[in-house]
Design a protein around this motif. Structure first.
Motif, short mmCIF file in Angstrom:
data_model
loop_
_atom_site.label_atom_id
_atom_site.label_comp_id
_atom_site.label_asym_id
_atom_site.label_seq_id
_atom_site.Cartn_x
_atom_site.Cartn_y
_atom_site.Cartn_z
N THR A 302 -19.91 152.20 95.84
CA THR A 302 -20.46 151.19 96.75
C THR A 302 -19.46 150.94 97.87
O THR A 302 -18.32 150.54 97.60
N VAL A 304 -18.68 148.44 100.56
CA VAL A 304 -19.09 147.07 100.79
C VAL A 304 -18.07 146.35 101.67
O VAL A 304 -16.86 146.58 101.57
N TRP A 314 -22.61 144.42 90.49
CA TRP A 314 -23.64 145.16 89.77
C TRP A 314 -23.88 144.50 88.42
O TRP A 314 -22.93 144.11 87.72
N LEU A 400 -28.13 145.11 92.18
CA LEU A 400 -26.99 144.88 93.06
C LEU A 400 -27.21 143.53 93.73
O LEU A 400 -28.18 143.34 94.46
N PHE A 412 -23.51 146.25 103.01
CA PHE A 412 -23.43 147.51 102.27
C PHE A 412 -23.67 148.66 103.24
O PHE A 412 -24.63 148.63 104.02
N ILE A 415 -24.33 153.66 99.22
CA ILE A 415 -24.42 153.45 97.76
C ILE A 415 -24.82 154.76 97.12
O ILE A 415 -25.77 155.42 97.57
#
Length: 543
Positions: A302, A304, A314, A400, A412, A415
């Motif tokens: 991820t 982020v 998560w 998520l 984000f 992913i």
């Protein structure tokens, strides 16, 4: 023979007296730029090389005019601008070109050696146009007409002339342009904080490593891009190979929800800058991926960006369960947001609750790896959690969650969820082929990313354990871009992997061959981000 004069006009607007603090930026083209490969309206991206405080940032612009020499009596025209600097946020900029070096390291010529002559005759070129005037319509005698007047302040234009006997102008990826840049709004560029930590005056302690500082680069082979020193890396994260979900939001429209997720709660905003797309939440949002039935061994990556008071994480659920069995989330800590809290808990026990030093001005690359009862978690390639004998039931679904508070927000960018597969040695022994999606490169480049280190190391160890093994390294791309460019790129990438194995790990070059196939051998559709990610790969074939 008559010499044809090719004019490369660069229109560069100033922002007025309020933003007079300029700085020099040397940028490296991330893709090809030329009258044969570029089209009007194409986005243009380059990576900042110097100064160190902006290294790795991107500048973004567009191609405004393309005319090949064969269509206008020997004159080729290529106009482009740089408009945005991506430095933790998008900053509108104006720029002037000081010098150009082609991808071969030759100054003031294009790839075919066409000499670049710079002319600062603003009045001749603009004919009195104001801010934002762009050069175009260059006709006989080298005279130009300005297209598009601006807001009435003075414009500064540099006219680059390329004189040669050929039908095109061409700059390959890796060509460098020295720019003088300044912000068109907001803070002057000279007052901005560095984009990444610079080397400290005193050694750092083991408890506070510099997570984003890159290792020294080495040149793997003559003419190749400088490569990271993989022998010095400690990153042992190996991404899973069998994709369950991949999303970089490139197929999401601004007025639509992300097509690969079920969204509940607040709204997500699609944002784009510097060639990167992201979805941003300013209120609590739950995203459920269109993937179910998690394997026993899998990885979750991820990218982020956590701003202000916020957290994301998560949550994993067994089949027919309303309560999560495993949760893994992060949130900024500390007065300056220089630490990240990492919280990992199963329904049965607390697995981790600690903090790690991190640069939160940039997106953080988080990676979760669950394998044979062992759970590892990485931040920017640094392992911060490693626990074993974790008892997990079969996991069916995941969510998520982003939880921004007050003025916080969560973004984000990429992913990736994938099943872990057998290692290199077992795959080669069983099938004679090892397919890797964990060997990654910079965009439109043969420069390997640091996170490729663990995969390359595993291949080097496999070759060391089996001295009779010989391999053909195959590069593959997706179908984005022109076929001939993708073919060349795939070959250069395969050669780069070979060069690193030889120069850094001491593998006998006679045991390795390298070739590229561009987009000619897809293993998935090129119509989705996930399909394109599957097709971008490096394969190792037993010989």
């Amino acid at each position: 023979m008559r010499r044809a004069c090719f004019l490369l006009a660069l229109a560069l607007a100033t922002a007025g007296a309020a933003y007079t603090q300029e700085m020099d930026l040397q940028v490296e083209l991330m893709g090809p730029l030329g009258t044969q490969s570029s089209h009007k309206g194409d986005r243009l991206f380059a990576r900042v090389v110097t100064p160190d405080s902006f290294r790795g940032d991107t500048v973004e612009g567009k191609v405004t005019e393309v005319r090949s020499g064969g269509k206008i009596h020997g004159q080729s025209i290529l106009n482009f601008t740089f408009e945005t600097l991506q430095h933790s946020q998008a900053i509108p900029i104006s720029t002037q070109v000081k010098s150009v070096v082609n991808s071969k390291g030759q100054a003031d010529v294009d790839e075919e050696g066409r000499v670049i002559r710079k002319s600062g005759n603003v009045a001749k070129v603009l004919g009195g146009a104001g801010l934002g005037g762009l050069i175009g319509g260059l006709a006989g005698g080298g005279k130009g007409a300005a297209i598009g007047a601006g807001a009435g302040t003075a414009a500064a234009v540099i006219l680059i002339e390329v004189a040669a006997e050929g039908p095109e102008i061409r700059f390959d990826p890796g060509s460098k342009i020295m720019l003088t840049a300044k912000a068109r709004s907001g803070q002057p560029l000279t007052s901005l904080s560095p984009s990444a930590p610079v080397a400290p005056a005193a050694p750092q302690t083991a408890s506070a490593p510099a997570p984003t500082a890159p290792p020294a680069a080495t040149s793997s082979a003559p003419g190749s891009s400088p490569q990271p020193n993989f022998t010095a890396l400690k990153d042992d994260f190996i991404p899973g190979e069998k994709l369950l979900l991949y999303d970089d939001f490139t197929d999401m429209a601004p007025d639509e929800a992300p097509p690969h997720w079920k969204v509940r709660g607040g709204a997500l905003s699609l944002m784009a800058a510097g060639g990167v797309r992201q979805v941003t939440a300013t209120s609590k949002v739950t995203m459920t991926p269109m993937a179910a039935g998690f394997p026993a061994n899998f990885t979750v990556e991820t990218d982020v960006k956590l701003d202000g008071d916020s957290r994301s994480g998560w949550y994993f659920y067994p089949k027919n369960a309303d309560e999560q069995f495993l949760e893994v989330w992060t949130e900024p800590r500390g007065d300056q947001g220089a630490e990240l809290r990492v919280y990992v808990r199963s329904r049965e026990e607390m697995l981790n609750d600690s903090t790690a030093a991190i640069d939160l001005k940039q997106p953080v690359r988080e990676a979760l790896w669950i394998q044979d009862g062992r759970l590892r978690f990485y931040l920017n390639g640094q392992k911060v959690v490693d626990v074993n004998q974790v008892k997990l039931p079969p996991l069916e679904t995941a969510r998520l969650e982003s939880e921004p508070y007050s003025d916080g927000k969560v973004s984000f960018q990429r992913i990736r969820i994938a099943e872990s597969t057998p290692d290199f040695s077992r795959s080669i022994a069983a099938t004679g082929r090892y397919v890797s999606h964990g060997i990654l490169f910079d965009t439109d480049s043969d420069c390997l990313k640091v996170e490729s280190g663990a995969v390359i190391k595993s291949i080097a160890r496999g070759l060391e354990a089996n001295p009779s093994l010989k391999l053909r390294i195959e590069g593959h791309t997706d179908s984005t871009g022109k076929a001939e460019h993708n073919l060349d790129l795939s070959k250069r990438r395969a050669e780069a992997v070979k060069a690193v194995l030889v120069s850094q790990f001491g593998v006998d070059a006679g045991r390795l061959a390298a070739d590229g196939f561009g987009a000619s051998k897809p293993i998935d559709s090129n119509d989705t981000p996930q399909g394109r990610a599957q097709n971008r790969r490096v394969e190792f074939v037993k010989q």
